[in-house]
Scaffold this active site. Structure first.
Site, PDB file in Angstrom:
ATOM      1  N   GLU A 126     -10.462  22.990 -30.156  1.00 31.84           N
ATOM      2  CA  GLU A 126      -9.695  23.884 -31.039  1.00 31.84           C
ATOM      3  C   GLU A 126      -8.313  24.206 -30.496  1.00 31.84           C
ATOM      4  O   GLU A 126      -7.328  24.284 -31.232  1.00 31.84           O
ATOM      5  CB  GLU A 126     -10.461  25.186 -31.282  1.00 31.84           C
ATOM      6  CG  GLU A 126     -11.646  25.068 -32.224  1.00 31.84           C
ATOM      7  CD  GLU A 126     -12.931  24.661 -31.528  1.00 31.84           C
ATOM      8  OE1 GLU A 126     -12.863  24.167 -30.377  1.00 31.84           O
ATOM      9  OE2 GLU A 126     -14.007  24.824 -32.126  1.00 31.84           O
ATOM     10  N   ALA A 161     -15.204  22.038 -37.768  1.00 32.06           N
ATOM     11  CA  ALA A 161     -14.741  22.556 -39.063  1.00 32.06           C
ATOM     12  C   ALA A 161     -13.910  21.489 -39.772  1.00 32.06           C
ATOM     13  O   ALA A 161     -13.311  20.629 -39.124  1.00 32.06           O
ATOM     14  CB  ALA A 161     -13.896  23.796 -38.833  1.00 32.06           C
ATOM     15  N   GLU A 163     -20.371  24.180 -31.444  1.00 32.91           N
ATOM     16  CA  GLU A 163     -20.861  25.551 -31.603  1.00 32.91           C
ATOM     17  C   GLU A 163     -22.187  25.570 -32.359  1.00 32.91           C
ATOM     18  O   GLU A 163     -23.066  26.376 -32.072  1.00 32.91           O
ATOM     19  CB  GLU A 163     -19.796  26.393 -32.317  1.00 32.91           C
ATOM     20  CG  GLU A 163     -18.567  26.629 -31.420  1.00 32.91           C
ATOM     21  CD  GLU A 163     -17.387  27.218 -32.166  1.00 32.91           C
ATOM     22  OE1 GLU A 163     -16.962  26.597 -33.166  1.00 32.91           O
ATOM     23  OE2 GLU A 163     -16.891  28.285 -31.769  1.00 32.91           O
ATOM     24  N   GLY A 214     -16.583  23.252 -34.059  1.00 36.79           N
ATOM     25  CA  GLY A 214     -17.703  23.886 -34.750  1.00 36.79           C
ATOM     26  C   GLY A 214     -18.985  23.081 -34.605  1.00 36.79           C
ATOM     27  O   GLY A 214     -20.090  23.648 -34.661  1.00 36.79           O
TER      28      GLY A 214
HETATM   29  N1  T1G Z   1     -11.683  17.812 -40.315  1.00 35.26           N
HETATM   30  C1  T1G Z   1     -11.152  17.048 -41.291  1.00 35.26           C
HETATM   31  N2  T1G Z   1     -10.933  15.739 -41.144  1.00 35.26           N
HETATM   32  C2  T1G Z   1     -11.250  15.176 -39.973  1.00 35.26           C
HETATM   33  C3  T1G Z   1     -11.795  15.916 -38.908  1.00 35.26           C
HETATM   34  C4  T1G Z   1     -12.023  17.303 -39.113  1.00 35.26           C
HETATM   35  N3  T1G Z   1     -12.540  18.076 -38.161  1.00 35.26           N
HETATM   36  N4  T1G Z   1     -11.996  15.077 -37.868  1.00 35.26           N
HETATM   37  C5  T1G Z   1     -11.606  13.871 -38.276  1.00 35.26           C
HETATM   38  N5  T1G Z   1     -11.150  13.925 -39.538  1.00 35.26           N
HETATM   39  C6  T1G Z   1     -10.662  12.800 -40.367  1.00 35.26           C
HETATM   40  C7  T1G Z   1      -9.402  12.163 -39.794  1.00 35.26           C
HETATM   41  O1  T1G Z   1      -8.261  12.823 -40.282  1.00 35.26           O
HETATM   42  C8  T1G Z   1      -9.520  10.754 -40.338  1.00 35.26           C
HETATM   43  O2  T1G Z   1      -9.165  10.795 -41.696  1.00 35.26           O
HETATM   44  C9  T1G Z   1     -11.016  10.485 -40.276  1.00 35.26           C
HETATM   45  O3  T1G Z   1     -11.645  11.773 -40.260  1.00 35.26           O
HETATM   46  C10 T1G Z   1     -11.459   9.712 -39.053  1.00 35.26           C
HETATM   47  O4  T1G Z   1     -10.928  10.354 -37.907  1.00 35.26           O
HETATM   48  C11 T1G Z   1     -15.031  26.821 -36.246  1.00 35.26           C
HETATM   49  C12 T1G Z   1     -12.153  26.280 -35.924  1.00 35.26           C
HETATM   50  C13 T1G Z   1     -14.155  13.244 -34.349  1.00 35.26           C
HETATM   51  C14 T1G Z   1     -13.195  12.267 -32.246  1.00 35.26           C
HETATM   52  O5  T1G Z   1     -10.683  19.042 -33.459  1.00 35.26           O
HETATM   53  O6  T1G Z   1     -11.046  14.530 -32.685  1.00 35.26           O
HETATM   54  O7  T1G Z   1     -14.211  23.351 -35.489  1.00 35.26           O
HETATM   55  O8  T1G Z   1      -7.236   9.290 -41.561  1.00 35.26           O
HETATM   56  O9  T1G Z   1      -9.425   8.475 -37.192  1.00 35.26           O
HETATM   57  O10 T1G Z   1     -10.970   7.951 -33.880  1.00 35.26           O
HETATM   58  O11 T1G Z   1     -14.369  26.836 -33.993  1.00 35.26           O
HETATM   59  O12 T1G Z   1     -11.463  12.605 -35.523  1.00 35.26           O
HETATM   60  O13 T1G Z   1      -9.443   8.475 -42.382  1.00 35.26           O
HETATM   61  O14 T1G Z   1      -8.115  10.085 -43.771  1.00 35.26           O
HETATM   62  O15 T1G Z   1      -9.796  10.531 -35.738  1.00 35.26           O
HETATM   63  O16 T1G Z   1     -13.390   7.896 -34.690  1.00 35.26           O
HETATM   64  C15 T1G Z   1     -12.399  21.010 -34.252  1.00 35.26           C
HETATM   65  C16 T1G Z   1     -11.084  16.487 -34.668  1.00 35.26           C
HETATM   66  C17 T1G Z   1     -12.051  21.510 -35.627  1.00 35.26           C
HETATM   67  C18 T1G Z   1     -12.156  17.271 -33.992  1.00 35.26           C
HETATM   68  C19 T1G Z   1     -13.310  10.891 -34.371  1.00 35.26           C
HETATM   69  N6  T1G Z   1     -12.658  19.611 -34.311  1.00 35.26           N
HETATM   70  N7  T1G Z   1     -11.469  15.107 -34.816  1.00 35.26           N
HETATM   71  O17 T1G Z   1     -12.282  10.022 -33.948  1.00 35.26           O
HETATM   72  O18 T1G Z   1     -11.668   8.833 -36.128  1.00 35.26           O
HETATM   73  S1  T1G Z   1     -11.696  23.228 -35.608  1.00 35.26           S
HETATM   74  C20 T1G Z   1     -11.763  18.713 -33.894  1.00 35.26           C
HETATM   75  C21 T1G Z   1     -11.384  14.214 -33.820  1.00 35.26           C
HETATM   76  C22 T1G Z   1     -13.190  23.986 -35.503  1.00 35.26           C
HETATM   77  C23 T1G Z   1     -14.497  26.044 -35.111  1.00 35.26           C
HETATM   78  C24 T1G Z   1     -13.229  25.448 -35.405  1.00 35.26           C
HETATM   79  C25 T1G Z   1     -11.667  12.800 -34.144  1.00 35.26           C
HETATM   80  C26 T1G Z   1     -13.097  12.324 -33.784  1.00 35.26           C
HETATM   81  P1  T1G Z   1      -8.443   9.587 -42.411  1.00 35.26           P
HETATM   82  P2  T1G Z   1     -10.334   9.535 -36.696  1.00 35.26           P
HETATM   83  P3  T1G Z   1     -12.088   8.584 -34.621  1.00 35.26           P
END
Ligand code: T1G
Ligand code: NAD
Length: 719
Positions: free
Chosen positions: A123, A61, A103, A100
């Site tokens: 999450e 997400a 999922e 997501g």
């Molecule tokens: N949403 C918005 N921005 C995100 C993002 C996300 N999910 N993931 C990364 N970014 C932005 C981050 O802030 C940065 O921005 C840029 O992307 C690069 O990220 C329905 C409720 C995928 C392993 O928890 O763990 O799904 O600083 O520097 O080292 O159940 O990002 O450039 O402006 O971290 O290559 C669950 C979170 C969401 C994954 C990549 N997903 N992301 O690592 O790059 S909740 C997560 C990460 C959800 C469902 C629910 C990592 C990465 P900026 P980065 P990276």
């Protein structure tokens, strides 16, 4: 946001296109819904492949959307429809399938993963739970114990582990998308019912309640006071005891209890703060994206004590060749054996071979002529450090960067004795240096942007979270620690015990209370510093009142503890007693209780009952108050930087967001009011006097943390 193409005449290829991680923003969800609709209704299409652009399937997400109202199609019905469709859908997982994104892969009928892909449901680390069916589908696919572990920890797994667990059908070293298209063509004629994960029966262990109970206990112990993992366990229980249609409702109810919680807000703030911290900016305009770091191939470490050893390991394990220098043969040999042991254990744990060939040990600084960078880690003694820097300046080639691991001395004073002040910077590691993630990069007024960029990137390469800070006594972390520790000892004087204070802080979520932490670090370190700065010892004027120094309140109890030879864990006695020197099992010590009672009666202090609330407020608000001063002084550029330092270096609980976020969550007005109250009660404690920045922010209506920067004057920035 999603590209739709027909490939091999009959396969609809849907590519998510939302860089950098193809997060499922409302526009992406909309595009998936439209593309799937098209694919399912086009008679030419016999199968579907979903993949992500730029070798990344999907990062889940879009977390930035959580702050606003839900827009666009909700995820659950969208995913349910993909699974229910009558044409086979194959997920081609490259890069990451997280949250997501995972999922989405779970509703596809088949999953092909590239061998370098990582999958997971992180999450819980954001204070929420997998709310698009993840808690209901994963247990059905891989069983309760394995699903519980992944969902409650948020751990990422490799493609190989995913294959072993039965999450993916195939792992490939080729282009996952092309493999998936071929796979889809072969799947066309096969029945789909057994491929719909939500229709499977959850394999149930014989003693479900016992298992859930055991995991609950584990979670409560590991993540004290954290709500999300407990909600995850309840959601998984629903997967074991209810049909999917009911379980998915339970998942959604549980998500509702977490979604707007303070903990979720704090944890999501931490996610972005960590990423913001790497983006340093100097008032000169130099910043992370316009300053070129030098490439570092070789480094030297001076001093193979507690810190030096860990720094050598951190460098060598990322392939940097290291020359380690000690002052005496015996110390060099001990240091060498320790480093080799640490590297071997580390390599074994990671399943790689130890990079011992990168190491060289010497007694002579002359061997450092050609290294790219030096990190000095000798005793915390300015005169000694100056001698070392003068020597380095003579020996090393003019382009070598000279760094210091000092915990708080003046980095610019060290720069001043060298022939290259622009190449001098602080690299403040935390103990143990090969484990702790934090690196404060201390920018002196003369450090060049290239030098800062190099130190920041080198930290990142070693797997650290690097934060750029200004040069002042104690920098950010240790400067803030002082008022925090002071409050704890003042509370002892007034009637609290070390164990009561530690318990209050540990219940708040700190990894360790302040007295336990001090026992671990060694009480003699602070004692030496206090003696050197004339706060205790023979230099103190005998006419000086015992509980006042330099015009302010002073608590001599820590000095009295040290005078008894109680230096903490290493001597088996400190604020607590331990089974033996080096022991870790802290027990309250009646001798400390006696010492406190005698002390109070000697100074006529009537002990009072101190509430946990007072402990938390006095320790944490004093901590944040110093943080406001640090922002005012331009020692840290942003509150996020301070919070990241406390999260990664000082065991501040992530679900509290860090001291600055915590203050904003409590409400700046309340923090101000409580500080005023405590300052009135203790006017001889200047740290309790509310900082001008705090007052200013309250006067401006207490803006959110992300907006504080607009209210800070940068004229006096030390960054
Ligand atoms: N949403 C918005 N921005 C995100 C993002 C996300 N999910 N993931 C990364 N970014 C932005 C981050 O802030 C940065 O921005 C840029 O992307 C690069 O990220 C329905 C409720 C995928 C392993 O928890 O763990 O799904 O600083 O520097 O080292 O159940 O990002 O450039 O402006 O971290 O290559 C669950 C979170 C969401 C994954 C990549 N997903 N992301 O690592 O790059 S909740 C997560 C990460 C959800 C469902 C629910 C990592 C990465 P900026 P980065 P990276
Ligand atoms: P330590 O006493 O464990 O080690 C210092 C080492 O430096 C000793 O082995 C000593 O023999 C060696 N040394 C002294 N003079 C030398 C010289 N001229 N040439 C070569 N080696 C020499 O100290 P430590 O705890 O590792 O601290 C080192 C530095 O790191 C200090 O500046 C300290 O403030 C800082 N630091 C310490 C910690 C911590 O928790 N211990 C944390 C962060 C930073």
């Amino acid at each position: 946001m999603a590209r739709y193409e027909l490939v091999k005449r009959s396969v609809a290829l849907i590519t998510l296109t939302n860089p950098p991680v193809n997060a499922l923003s409302s526009a992406v969800r909309h595009a998936i819904a439209k593309s799937m609709d098209h694919a399912l209704n086009d008679p030419k299409v016999t199968a579907v492949v979903i993949c992500g652009e730029n070798g990344r399937f999907c990062g889940g997400a879009d977390i930035r959307e959580f702050a606003g109202p839900l827009r666009g199609p909700p995820l659950v019905p969208l995913l349910d429809a993909i699974e229910a469709g009558e044409k086979p859908v194959v997920a081609a997982i490259e890069g990451v399938a997280l949250g997501g994104g995972f999922e989405l892969a779970l509703v596809c009928h088949y999953r092909i993963a590239h061998f370098k892909a990582r999958l997971g449901l992180p999450e819980v680390t954001l204070g929420i739970l997998p709310a698009a069916g993840g808690t209901q589908r994963l247990p059905r696919l891989i069983g309760i114990p394995a699903a519980l572990e992944l969902i409650t920890t948020g751990r990422h797994i490799s493609a190989q582990e995913a294959l072993k667990l039965g999450i993916v059908d195939q792992v490939t070293e080729q282009n996952a998308c092309e493999v998936a298209v071929e796979f889809a063509l072969r799947a066309v004629a096969k029945p789909l019912s057994s491929r719909r994960v939500s229709m499977l029966t959850t394999p149930c262990p014989p003693d479900l309640d016992g298992l859930l109970e055991a995991v609950t206990m584990q979670v409560k112990k590991k993540a004290r006071g954290v709500m999300a993992p407990l909600a995850c366990i309840q959601a998984v229980r629903a997967a074991a005891t209810m049909p999917y249609s009911k379980g998915i409702k339970r998942e959604s109810e549980l998500m509702a209890t977490l979604f707007n919680s303070g903990q979720a807000r704090a944890l999501q703030y931490c996610f972005f703060a960590q990423r913001t911290a790497g983006k340093w900016t100097l008032p000169s305009g130099a910043q992370w994206n316009n300053s070129k770091p030098r490439e570092i191939r070789s480094a030297a470490i001076i001093g193979l004590g507690t810190m030096g050893r860990g720094i050598v390991v951190s460098l060598a394990r990322v392939g940097i060749s290291v020359i380690a220098v000690e002052s005496e043969k015996k110390l060099l040999e001990t240091g060498k054996q320790m480093v080799i042991g640490m590297l071997e254990r580390d390599a074994k744990r990671r399943g790689v071979s130890a990079s011992l060939n990168l190491l060289k040990f010497t007694l002579s600084l002359q061997d450092l002529k050609d290294v790219d960078l030096v990190i000095e880690a000798v005793f915390e003694d300015m005169a000694l450090k100056k001698r070392v820097f003068q020597e380095l300046s003579k020996v090393c080639r003019p382009a070598t960067l000279l760094c210091t691991n000092t915990s708080g001395l003046d980095v610019d004073a060290l720069a001043g004795v060298t022939d290259r002040p622009h190449l001098v910077v602080g690299m403040h590691f935390f103990s143990p240096a090969h484990v702790m993630k934090l690196l404060e990069v201390v920018c002196g007024p003369r450090s060049s942007s290239e030098t800062i960029a190099t130190a920041m990137i080198l930290g990142k390469r070693m797997g650290k979270v690097s934060v750029a800070v200004g040069n002042c006594p104690g920098f950010v972390g240790n400067r803030m620690l002082k008022p925090y520790l002071d409050q704890a000892t003042f509370l002892l004087e007034e009637g609290a015990t070390p164990e009561q204070i530690d318990k209050a802080l540990e219940d708040f979520g700190f990894a360790m209370g302040v007295f336990r932490m001090s026992d671990l670090a060694g009480l003699d370190v602070g004692w030496r510093v206090r003696k050197e700065s004339g706060l205790t010892g023979p230099d103190v004027d005998p006419k000086n009142p015992p509980r006042r120094r330099q015009g302010r309140r002073y608590c001599p109890i820590p000095d009295m503890v040290c005078e008894q030879g109680r230096f903490g864990q290493k001597t088996g006695r400190g604020w607590y007693m331990y089974d033996k020197p080096g022991g870790t099992n802290a027990k309250p010590d009646p001798l400390i209780q006696n010492l406190l009672e005698m002390y109070r009666s000697r100074y006529g202090i009537q002990p009072r009952n101190i509430s946990d609330q007072e402990i938390i407020e006095r320790c944490l608000f004093a901590l944040a108050n110093e943080g406001f001063r640090i922002l005012e002084d331009g020692i840290a550029a942003r509150p996020e930087d301070i919070d990241v330092i406390y999260l990664f270096g000082y065991g501040f609980p992530r679900h509290g967001g860090g001291p600055m976020f915590y203050a904003s969550m409590v409400g700046l007005e309340r923090v101000l009011e409580r500080l005023e109250h405590y300052h009135q009660a203790h006017p001889d404690v200047p740290h309790l006097e509310p900082s001008p920045l705090l007052k200013k922010l309250v006067a401006c209506g207490s803006p959110p943390v992300q907006k504080w920067r607009e209210h800070i004057k940068t004229m006096h920035s030390h960054l």
